[in-house]
Design a protein around this motif. Structure first.
Motif, PDB file in Angstrom:
ATOM      1  N   ALA A  20      47.007  85.860  79.986  1.00 34.91           N
ATOM      2  CA  ALA A  20      46.628  87.026  79.177  1.00 34.91           C
ATOM      3  C   ALA A  20      47.768  87.438  78.255  1.00 34.91           C
ATOM      4  O   ALA A  20      47.547  87.774  77.085  1.00 34.91           O
ATOM      5  N   ASN A  42      40.386  88.825  80.506  1.00 33.85           N
ATOM      6  CA  ASN A  42      41.086  87.825  79.705  1.00 33.85           C
ATOM      7  C   ASN A  42      40.093  86.891  79.006  1.00 33.85           C
ATOM      8  O   ASN A  42      40.193  86.642  77.804  1.00 33.85           O
ATOM      9  N   GLY A  55      38.257  88.425  76.263  1.00 32.28           N
ATOM     10  CA  GLY A  55      39.103  88.446  75.069  1.00 32.28           C
ATOM     11  C   GLY A  55      39.029  87.139  74.301  1.00 32.28           C
ATOM     12  O   GLY A  55      38.948  87.130  73.069  1.00 32.28           O
ATOM     13  N   SER A  56      39.015  86.032  75.002  1.00 32.77           N
ATOM     14  CA  SER A  56      38.942  84.719  74.345  1.00 32.77           C
ATOM     15  C   SER A  56      37.628  84.545  73.586  1.00 32.77           C
ATOM     16  O   SER A  56      37.615  84.029  72.466  1.00 32.77           O
ATOM     17  N   SER A  89      47.906  84.848  75.475  1.00 33.00           N
ATOM     18  CA  SER A  89      46.759  85.012  74.572  1.00 33.00           C
ATOM     19  C   SER A  89      46.922  86.245  73.692  1.00 33.00           C
ATOM     20  O   SER A  89      46.607  86.213  72.498  1.00 33.00           O
ATOM     21  N   LEU A  90      47.426  87.312  74.291  1.00 33.40           N
ATOM     22  CA  LEU A  90      47.684  88.525  73.511  1.00 33.40           C
ATOM     23  C   LEU A  90      48.741  88.243  72.449  1.00 33.40           C
ATOM     24  O   LEU A  90      48.596  88.668  71.286  1.00 33.40           O
ATOM     25  N   TYR A 148      42.562  91.673  76.315  1.00 32.12           N
ATOM     26  CA  TYR A 148      43.808  91.095  76.842  1.00 32.12           C
ATOM     27  C   TYR A 148      44.700  92.190  77.430  1.00 32.12           C
ATOM     28  O   TYR A 148      45.291  92.020  78.501  1.00 32.12           O
TER      29      TYR A 148
END
Length: 175
Positions: A145, A113, A116-117, A148-149, A132
């Motif tokens: 996650a 996660n 991904g950020s 965020s996705l 994500y």
């Protein structure tokens, strides 16, 4: 009580101080423990977390690097190092550290996660989406996650997919 029990009790008391937000006290306790356990990677990791919490990111980085020097396969130390590097704006180094934590512990959902950020910050959108998604494969109820996705997909104008992510967030955490 064995030396291992004593060590575990001492470290648990430090972790309890940290958990209560008593970072200076936890850091003082860690410094005292270093006298008896100078090569304990967990102590360096806790010291790093305390320093990071106190805004001393350079000291945190040094602590995490010390933990990793002692125990190169310490996934949590790589993860924490990545977070400190990210906070310092050293995004490529943060990616490298998150990737190392994932290599060591492939099912580390939080590392996927957070990777991904960072990838999102680096405008590597497709790679961020994949990170994500991997976090969600590992931990399907991982709200952060999923959210965020959803944001990432919304930014990519994949609105139907984004809505499904937001619906999943609400299904997991209705409030």
């Amino acid at each position: 009580m064995t030396i291992l029990d004593l060590k575990e009790n001492q470290i648990n008391s430090v972790i309890e101080l940290f958990s209560k937000g008593e970072l200076n006290q936890a850091l003082d306790a860690v410094q005292n423990l270093f006298k008896d356990y100078p090569n304990e990677p967990l102590l360096f990791n806790i010291s790093g977390a305390c320093n990071a919490g106190l805004g001393r990111l350079d000291a945190a980085v040094r602590d995490y690097e010390s933990a990793i020097a002692i125990k190169p396969d310490y996934a949590k130390a790589h993860f924490n190092l990545a977070g400190a590097l990210q906070d310092l704006g050293q995004l490529e180094a943060a990616v490298n550290s998150y990737e190392k934590s994932i290599i060591i512990e492939p099912a580390y959902a939080e590392a996927h996660n957070n990777l991904g950020s960072v990838l999102k910050e680096l405008n590597q959108d497709e790679a961020a989406v994949q990170s994500y998604k991997q976090a969600l494969v590992i931990k399907p109820d991982y709200v952060e996650a999923q959210f965020s996705l959803g944001i990432m997909l919304q930014d990519l104008d994949q609105l139907e997919a984004a809505i499904k992510c937001y619906e999943a967030v609400l299904a997991i955490k209705p409030n």
